[in-house]
Scaffold this active site. Sequence first.
Site, PDB file in Angstrom:
ATOM      1  N   LYS A   1     -14.233  76.476  -9.780  1.00 24.14           N
ATOM      2  CA  LYS A   1     -14.793  75.319 -10.487  1.00 24.14           C
ATOM      3  C   LYS A   1     -15.256  75.796 -11.858  1.00 24.14           C
ATOM      4  CE  LYS A   1     -15.475  70.961  -9.535  1.00 24.14           C
ATOM      5  NZ  LYS A   1     -14.681  70.108  -8.646  1.00 24.14           N
TER       6      LYS A   1
ATOM      7  N   GLY B   1     -19.031  51.732  -3.640  1.00 25.01           N
ATOM      8  CA  GLY B   1     -18.325  52.178  -4.842  1.00 25.01           C
ATOM      9  C   GLY B   1     -17.131  51.293  -5.120  1.00 25.01           C
TER      10      GLY B   1
ATOM     11  N   GLY C   1     -14.749  52.751  -7.723  1.00 21.72           N
ATOM     12  CA  GLY C   1     -14.070  53.593  -8.711  1.00 21.72           C
ATOM     13  C   GLY C   1     -12.709  54.004  -8.190  1.00 21.72           C
ATOM     14  N   ASN C   2     -12.235  55.136  -8.675  1.00 22.23           N
ATOM     15  CA  ASN C   2     -10.883  55.582  -8.320  1.00 22.23           C
ATOM     16  C   ASN C   2     -10.698  55.707  -6.808  1.00 22.23           C
ATOM     17  OD1 ASN C   2      -9.247  58.401  -7.711  1.00 22.23           O
ATOM     18  ND2 ASN C   2      -8.170  56.996  -9.060  1.00 22.23           N
TER      19      ASN C   2
HETATM   20  P1  NAD Z   1     -15.615  56.873 -10.259  1.00 23.21           P
HETATM   21  O1  NAD Z   1     -16.518  57.309 -11.364  1.00 23.21           O
HETATM   22  O2  NAD Z   1     -14.236  56.415 -10.551  1.00 23.21           O
HETATM   23  O3  NAD Z   1     -16.316  55.676  -9.412  1.00 23.21           O
HETATM   24  C1  NAD Z   1     -17.624  55.725  -8.934  1.00 23.21           C
HETATM   25  C2  NAD Z   1     -17.985  54.320  -8.423  1.00 23.21           C
HETATM   26  O4  NAD Z   1     -19.259  54.381  -7.801  1.00 23.21           O
HETATM   27  C3  NAD Z   1     -18.081  53.265  -9.522  1.00 23.21           C
HETATM   28  O5  NAD Z   1     -17.563  52.050  -9.034  1.00 23.21           O
HETATM   29  C4  NAD Z   1     -19.598  53.124  -9.736  1.00 23.21           C
HETATM   30  O6  NAD Z   1     -19.961  51.837 -10.222  1.00 23.21           O
HETATM   31  C5  NAD Z   1     -20.058  53.321  -8.308  1.00 23.21           C
HETATM   32  N1  NAD Z   1     -21.463  53.730  -8.190  1.00 23.21           N
HETATM   33  C6  NAD Z   1     -22.145  54.633  -8.921  1.00 23.21           C
HETATM   34  N2  NAD Z   1     -23.419  54.701  -8.499  1.00 23.21           N
HETATM   35  C7  NAD Z   1     -23.532  53.839  -7.449  1.00 23.21           C
HETATM   36  C8  NAD Z   1     -24.577  53.469  -6.585  1.00 23.21           C
HETATM   37  N3  NAD Z   1     -25.795  54.011  -6.682  1.00 23.21           N
HETATM   38  N4  NAD Z   1     -24.318  52.555  -5.623  1.00 23.21           N
HETATM   39  C9  NAD Z   1     -23.092  51.994  -5.510  1.00 23.21           C
HETATM   40  N5  NAD Z   1     -22.062  52.293  -6.299  1.00 23.21           N
HETATM   41  C10 NAD Z   1     -22.272  53.212  -7.270  1.00 23.21           C
HETATM   42  O7  NAD Z   1     -15.614  58.099  -9.230  1.00 23.21           O
HETATM   43  P2  NAD Z   1     -14.487  58.479  -8.172  1.00 23.21           P
HETATM   44  O8  NAD Z   1     -13.487  59.358  -8.821  1.00 23.21           O
HETATM   45  O9  NAD Z   1     -14.061  57.272  -7.434  1.00 23.21           O
HETATM   46  O10 NAD Z   1     -15.360  59.442  -7.216  1.00 23.21           O
HETATM   47  C11 NAD Z   1     -16.235  58.919  -6.236  1.00 23.21           C
HETATM   48  C12 NAD Z   1     -16.695  60.054  -5.339  1.00 23.21           C
HETATM   49  O11 NAD Z   1     -15.562  60.693  -4.753  1.00 23.21           O
HETATM   50  C13 NAD Z   1     -17.475  61.174  -6.041  1.00 23.21           C
HETATM   51  O12 NAD Z   1     -18.414  61.705  -5.110  1.00 23.21           O
HETATM   52  C14 NAD Z   1     -16.396  62.222  -6.319  1.00 23.21           C
HETATM   53  O13 NAD Z   1     -16.948  63.535  -6.444  1.00 23.21           O
HETATM   54  C15 NAD Z   1     -15.583  62.096  -5.043  1.00 23.21           C
HETATM   55  N6  NAD Z   1     -14.205  62.595  -5.170  1.00 23.21           N
HETATM   56  C16 NAD Z   1     -13.347  62.074  -6.071  1.00 23.21           C
HETATM   57  C17 NAD Z   1     -12.036  62.545  -6.127  1.00 23.21           C
HETATM   58  C18 NAD Z   1     -11.021  61.948  -7.070  1.00 23.21           C
HETATM   59  O14 NAD Z   1      -9.849  62.356  -7.002  1.00 23.21           O
HETATM   60  N7  NAD Z   1     -11.383  60.992  -7.906  1.00 23.21           N
HETATM   61  C19 NAD Z   1     -11.616  63.589  -5.271  1.00 23.21           C
HETATM   62  C20 NAD Z   1     -12.523  64.110  -4.336  1.00 23.21           C
HETATM   63  C21 NAD Z   1     -13.815  63.601  -4.290  1.00 23.21           C
END
Ligand code: NAD
Length: 428
Positions: free
Chosen positions: A107, A219, A221-222
Amino acid sequence: MANKHFNPFEMAQRQFDHVADLLNLDQATRDLLRWPQREYQFSIPVRMDDGKVKIFRGFRVQHNDARGPSKGGIRFHPLETIDTVRALATWMTWKCAVVDIPLGGGKGGVVCDPHHLSAREQEQICRGWVRQLARNVGPLSDVPAPDVMTNPQHMVWMLDEFEAIHGGKYPGFITGKPVGMGGSLGRTEATGYGVVYTIREALKELGLPLGKTSAAVQGFGNVAQYAVRLYRELGGTVVCVSSWDQADQTAYTFRKPAGVNPDELVGISDHFGGIDKARARNLGYEVLSGDAWIEQDVDVLIPAALENQVRADNVGKIAKKVRLLAEGANGPTTPEADQGLKERGVFVIPDFLANAGGVTCSYFEQVQCNMNYYWEKDEVLGKLDTKMTSAFRAVSELARRQGMFMRDAAYVVAISRVAKACHERGWV
Ligand code: NAD
């Protein structure tokens, strides 16, 4: 991020110690795996747009590379610390091992806030990071990727600097590149889809046909968006998602008992995954408190937002109907809440298994770059399904055989694979 109350690396070490005891690991193996093999900390001087030079602190941690080159993202964050990077590198080692891809854990990070940096300044940080590490990273030793506040554009700048220094084309040096610049089709969907592949397998074991189940998601997000899409495609109903409201500085849950529609919600979301409340109401959504997602009378809960969301104070609010919790986010459940879930017999798919689809697809990107031959999206997603399904089965079989909690079983699978590689290499 680390703060004075919560040190993620201490937590990662505690988790490791617990499983090292279960596995009865010898002292040398424990001493090796409790700490990263290598750490780099350095300064990156950048001439800012105002003509002054500013120094940024950069990190790269290679936790363990016994099973293959270190793999892991680079975060840009104002509160980045070496302990956060150490913890994330450690978790990457276990994540790559549990899905059995030939990579170790790494990392990186830079202490900076991209909100307050121009594109040119960010490019200089990316290039500076690579200049400091050009001899210590590479397709055969350590392969970076995007993470919090870094994106495909940052990856291309880093690739360009690496290739300029080494005088050749090395697209396998870094993953998360844009499609067309060596990126893989399917990467956008990979983490969310991977979560649902593991849910599909778990529901089979629980004797629940996915098409007859309902889920609540935290959530949007992605990860959450693509998990919702595949869950619906497989016939299930997602009754709510939630998101962070930047203006109100709180979260809201958006519920439609007949099923949320990700397309209409994407149309009313900002690019951080925040959903517009007024427009959601116009589309027939109930707008509830941020915590409401956890109280829904559903079969499956999918926390896919951030860490520390299922805690001792709210685990009791989980409805009796809930049979499965799939951790899309990293670290959403505290150890105290884990105890509550165990007592209630909720089946848990732990984070580093459930969300390993992202790194698995990054591995596919690396493979495609090394061959200089790129697969169609269906091929990528088919291979992803195979990998996630067999990883899930290996863990759940062990959990069943040994009467273990799924999280412990996943750690046992991952740590024993890494320990075995260290023994076979003659390191310990
Ligand atoms: P992102 O930034 O695309 O989305 C995050 C979402 O969470 C958004 O919709 C935001 O509005 C919402 N959010 C933030 N705070 C919140 C709260 N207190 N209550 C409710 N919703 C809330 O992030 P992502 O890429 O979707 O990642 C989400 C999680 O998955 C993280 O923990 C990340 O470390 C983990 N993750 C992501 C990936 C990846 O490929 N994107 C891979 C492994 C793990």
